[in-house]
Scaffold this active site. Structure first.
Site, PDB file in Angstrom:
ATOM      1  N   LYS A   1      31.905 -48.552  36.477  1.00 16.06           N
ATOM      2  CA  LYS A   1      31.102 -49.775  36.565  1.00 16.06           C
ATOM      3  C   LYS A   1      31.095 -50.402  35.190  1.00 16.06           C
ATOM      4  O   LYS A   1      30.778 -49.734  34.201  1.00 16.06           O
ATOM      5  CB  LYS A   1      29.669 -49.459  36.979  1.00 16.06           C
ATOM      6  CG  LYS A   1      28.806 -50.689  37.165  1.00 16.06           C
ATOM      7  CD  LYS A   1      28.958 -51.245  38.563  1.00 16.06           C
ATOM      8  CE  LYS A   1      28.605 -52.699  38.674  1.00 16.06           C
ATOM      9  NZ  LYS A   1      28.631 -53.158  40.067  1.00 16.06           N
TER      10      LYS A   1
ATOM     11  N   SER B   1      34.547 -51.908  38.826  1.00 18.30           N
ATOM     12  CA  SER B   1      33.637 -52.851  39.479  1.00 18.30           C
ATOM     13  C   SER B   1      32.788 -53.473  38.381  1.00 18.30           C
ATOM     14  O   SER B   1      32.223 -52.761  37.560  1.00 18.30           O
ATOM     15  CB  SER B   1      32.765 -51.966  40.371  1.00 18.30           C
ATOM     16  OG  SER B   1      32.345 -52.513  41.510  1.00 18.30           O
TER      17      SER B   1
END
Lengths: 357, 357, 357, 357
Positions: D159, D229
């Protein structure tokens, strides 16, 4: 009783930094906060989770300051959608008991009261049960605000539920039928029934004049001051009544007008002209795409746009018109004005600070 | 020379019914039409085919009346996007040679001229080649319109190309690099370079002041009257210059102002105040989301909205502000104002009909 | 009678370049074309003008080749929406009278027939009048195709109207009420009634089994082979029936299956397994979001997404599943499968070229 | 060490009811949870607040159970976007120290390790600083997971931050320039640099092979197992490495493959064929629109769609293909696969439960 109204910008739905700053500076006293009215930057439609995110963030922040139980008594009403120039923010409403009356001049100052209905069954939504319960909640909120005449009410903000797929399935299982079997459409029915409830409470309509069939049908029946907003984060209605009262003190007061369509600037211009020198503290308004598909004799395309919901178009348009007039895009413009003002138009209210105050 | 300007509503991009009616009534003479400026109801972005559909429909309709060759000489400039209250329509510009001058009073009337550039290679788009070619085309259009001073130019509408995936692949194959390798972004670069070209032609900027690096970078370099629109339906630029000329006759004339931001109502209000009794025949304006993310000190969310492109938000906002002032949503508001007025703002022009005419 | 099926890619809704190429090469003979089935790259919803744009472009192109009257006899059926991997294209169906029967072996080859209904009044749409008229048109198309048994019908493509605001106003003025007063929803009703009409024609349902109340309500009543598509570009229904007939010759033939949900790969895999060595010429399928909000026991979010219409989600999903199996994204997947296969699922048909042909 | 992987559905981003149920039943032990990998129902792009809302809800829920400090050690990685059939859910990864080795047979079982980088300056994002820091974090996470060979790593979930308007303004004020001055595009650069960092850590690329210029340019440089992401809710990178280790015990293990394009079913089909009888516990994959605009020789329209972002199209397509194969839409498919697998394709990994376990 004295009402204070402070606007704080929000950098995101969970941003409480500006709120914290105001509290630190003492302009907002957490224990006096009765309601927070917010504009969050979601789509304002079914899957807008910015409303719930903001409420969770604000409630958790206040709970850390005044405890969970006290935080639960604050009314958090979020309206999604800051299309066009609109700017995400929270309007924090506080009430203090200092300076109990307005003194010898009998002049009226801003007041506010909150109330809520019982939870609704899915099959009650968008129907007379909702109309009746809301009208009673509006009356309770008026009493709390110590507003004596309906003409002193200038804005009734109501947050109401919608029908999720789960609600509809639940009703079906119990053999009950719902007013409308589409989640997005249920938002309109819930907003509409809530607005009719306010109209009944304020004597704009008689109780026997409105029935199930009128909701989202009889567009000539409406309230001039109702502003209703649907969301999936509650199953009852929350009501905040704003108005003026001789029992309130302070420099704030309120007025309202009714826009006849999305580009009707006259009501706001008239209020500004009638209150020379007064400072505009906040503008509150409703927006909707004219359901006939026509505005000022011209075809609009908001209702036929399958890429952008019409409530988004309408907020962008009305928000820009009003922001242009007051020179400030951090105003409260909410979409979907069923039975809130005439079809295609909607209420617009202004909180003023008395000139020279 | 006399210019007539007639607006006709469009029920869809291919709707020529109102146009046919005007032609039948004789208010529009097909052989005199030099340009059609339209607002169509697409998204105004990359995959907006309503522009091409309208052009195909109009060209085919005119070809049936005046032949294909004559129809090809008409400039069809479509701007997509009728967000909010904006209403799809065509503005039909005609020119007749009757009444050759404005008579003894020397007053100036509306005039218009058209020109186009050569086709561009993909690698020329959004760069100085485009700036230069456009500036020359603007000068040719001015000459055709018999406008003598740049100060008599009030609106320069330019339709320009964009870079499709195919264009970029073509450039790559030839070893050429393009200004920007994203179709949506290329629309901004093409609009920006076109606007800088107009600024050069009108003496707002000197030719040596603008280079490749300025496009979509130096926001302080701009034209006050350029309005540029990108689309995939052409590979060259089409230019229409509007202004006033002593060589033109008739009751129409034009003025312009510059909006400093999306809610800046002053320029239009000032033009209306300065022209008491004059009828507003059409409003032409550009809209954009302020690239700083801030408007009047408040955060806007147009640039961070991944569901709705910022040009769509901006058109909805500016369109509503202007429509509210003139009381008519059938106006021409186009999105993406790179180098067209100051950052976040844009030109606004009005075609008036002389009071008492 | 012999049917040929040629797919041509489209670079945009008005792109006829690949079609021209095929005609130039002689693989498509303009005078033999009976229908063009297209996928265009609009949103497939109310304001999708790519369908009309493609039809206008194709009709105009064919009119230039075979004259306007002959071009008008071609059935142009466009389905909007190429979400995900789907690729815009036209499927050109031609019919020649050469080789009148299939010879001594009695084997069946692909055939196709077209028919259309009379125009509908707004109040007839989505109701039994539409069901009845469509069922008769399907029978006429079957007869034209010389299909003798309903079991030889493998795909019935129907293009049907929707209710525009103008249609609804027209009905209101005449005191007539419409099936549903929402343009987007009217697309579903029109598709649904058309599909029920096909089911009646094919004996999947008896005429007395279906009534007004069933449309978009009784999801257990459906056709296994209907594929219906609504658009604003017509006010009647156009029908193309595809199937196999002993009276047809050539190497093409057809099969169909029924997907039980959007990710049901079995029917297509089974058809491929049952036809080893056969070339897949085209896949035709319908897609929809399961109306229960659940797929394989999991919640999907297609129905609650206010940013993207559920038909767009469904086309992206089903299109990818089928494209993945046949290794080709240039297939025909159309959205909104009301009464076309079971709820949440839909028909899938394959045009094969006989192995070794 | 033993890893457990439990999926729980989420009725909304803040829904912890199914998680609570699992905890109540003892299948999830809060103190053993090391990471939660979620799919939330936002747009997965810039203004997707469902990710932050889910993280806030989960962290607060776990803090109530195990205290704030322990909750802060859990890695919450949310990927927005459940287009098409994808179903919102949380995958809860727990690690217990029971059963320290895999016993006498030396077989490898699923393991996982987490690590995070330091916070990044805006100007470091999407550049070699990020590549380097991520590569070191991946190595630390591998060590924590006791994975000895890079070939035993089957999925690296990262992330990473994005550049907000505020970040870009901050950089500008300090005279620093950023890799890309567009928030949406910065997501791609951050995902790309993170993926290249994983590739370096795993020896897929040598450190000296990658530089600033490669990010979002050299598509032939990529990792087969990275899944990254971007979101606005953090300013550093969070890394979870999944793989197999002889030091881990239990019935779970992992495999991976690489999809060559969005409809490439082969890698997943091959893994299922190679592991007969094994239960699929979870599928993890990346999706992207082929940057050439072409898939299997056909034009796709994902990159030119100004209404729906291409990452949304790609998730809908890849999600449906994989869900169709495993018969379950509650899988983890994340969008934007820059340098994660080949251009237009992406990694796909499966967590299996040993057959007969």
């Amino acid at each position: 009783m004295k009402i204070s109204v402070i606007r704080v910008p929000a950098a995101s739905p969970n941003d409480t930094a500006s709120l914290q700053q105001q509290i630190k500076e003492g302009t907002i006293v957490p224990s006096q906060v009765i309601a927070v009215l917010g504009k969050t930057e979601g789509n304002g439609c079914v899957n807008d989770f910015t409303r719930g995110y903001a409420v969770q963030s604000l409630r958790s922040y206040f709970a850390g300051l005044i405890g969970g139980e006290a935080a639960d008594r604050i009314s958090f009403i979020m309206s999604g959608g800051t299309e066009g120039v609109l700017s995400p923010h929270f309007t924090v409403i506080s009430r203090s008991e200092e300076a109990a009356d307005s003194g010898s001049d009998g002049r009226r100052a801003l007041t506010a009261g909150v109330a809520h209905t019982r939870p609704f069954l899915p099959e009650e939504l968008g129907r007379s049960a909702q109309i009746k319960e809301v009208s009673e909640a509006v009356r309770r909120a008026m009493a709390e605000a110590r507003i004596e005449a309906a003409s002193d009410v200038h804005f009734v903000q109501i947050k109401c539920p919608l029908l999720t797929d789960a609600d509809m399935a639940d009703a079906r299982m119990r053999g009950a039928d719902v007013a409308v079997d589409d989640t997005y459409k249920s938002m309109g029915y819930s907003r509409g029934a809530s607005a009719l409830g306010a109209a009944v409470a304020l004597g704009e309509l008689r109780e026997e004049e409105v029935s199930d069939e009128d909701v989202c049908q009889s567009w000539d029946k409406f309230s001039d001051v109702a502003s209703t907003s649907a969301g999936s984060e509650l199953d009852y209605c929350e009501v905040i009544v704003f108005g003026n009262s001789v029992h309130a003190s302070g420099d704030l007061y309120m007025n309202h007008g009714v826009m006849n369509d999305a580009i009707d600037a006259k009501p706001l211009l008239a209020m500004l002209a009638d209150n020379p020198g007064a400072e505009v503290v906040q503008v509150l308004a409703k927006a909707e795409a004219d359901p006939t598909g026509i505005i000022r004799g011209r075809r609009h395309t908001m209702l036929n746009d399958s890429d952008i919901n019409h409530t988004r178009h309408a907020r962008a348009a009305v928000g820009a018109v009003l922001a242009s007039i007051v020179g400030d895009p951090m105003i409260y413009v909410s979409g979907g004005a069923e039975h809130q003002g005439p079809a295609g138009g909607g209420p617009v209210a202004v909180i003023f600070r008395r000139a020279g105050a």
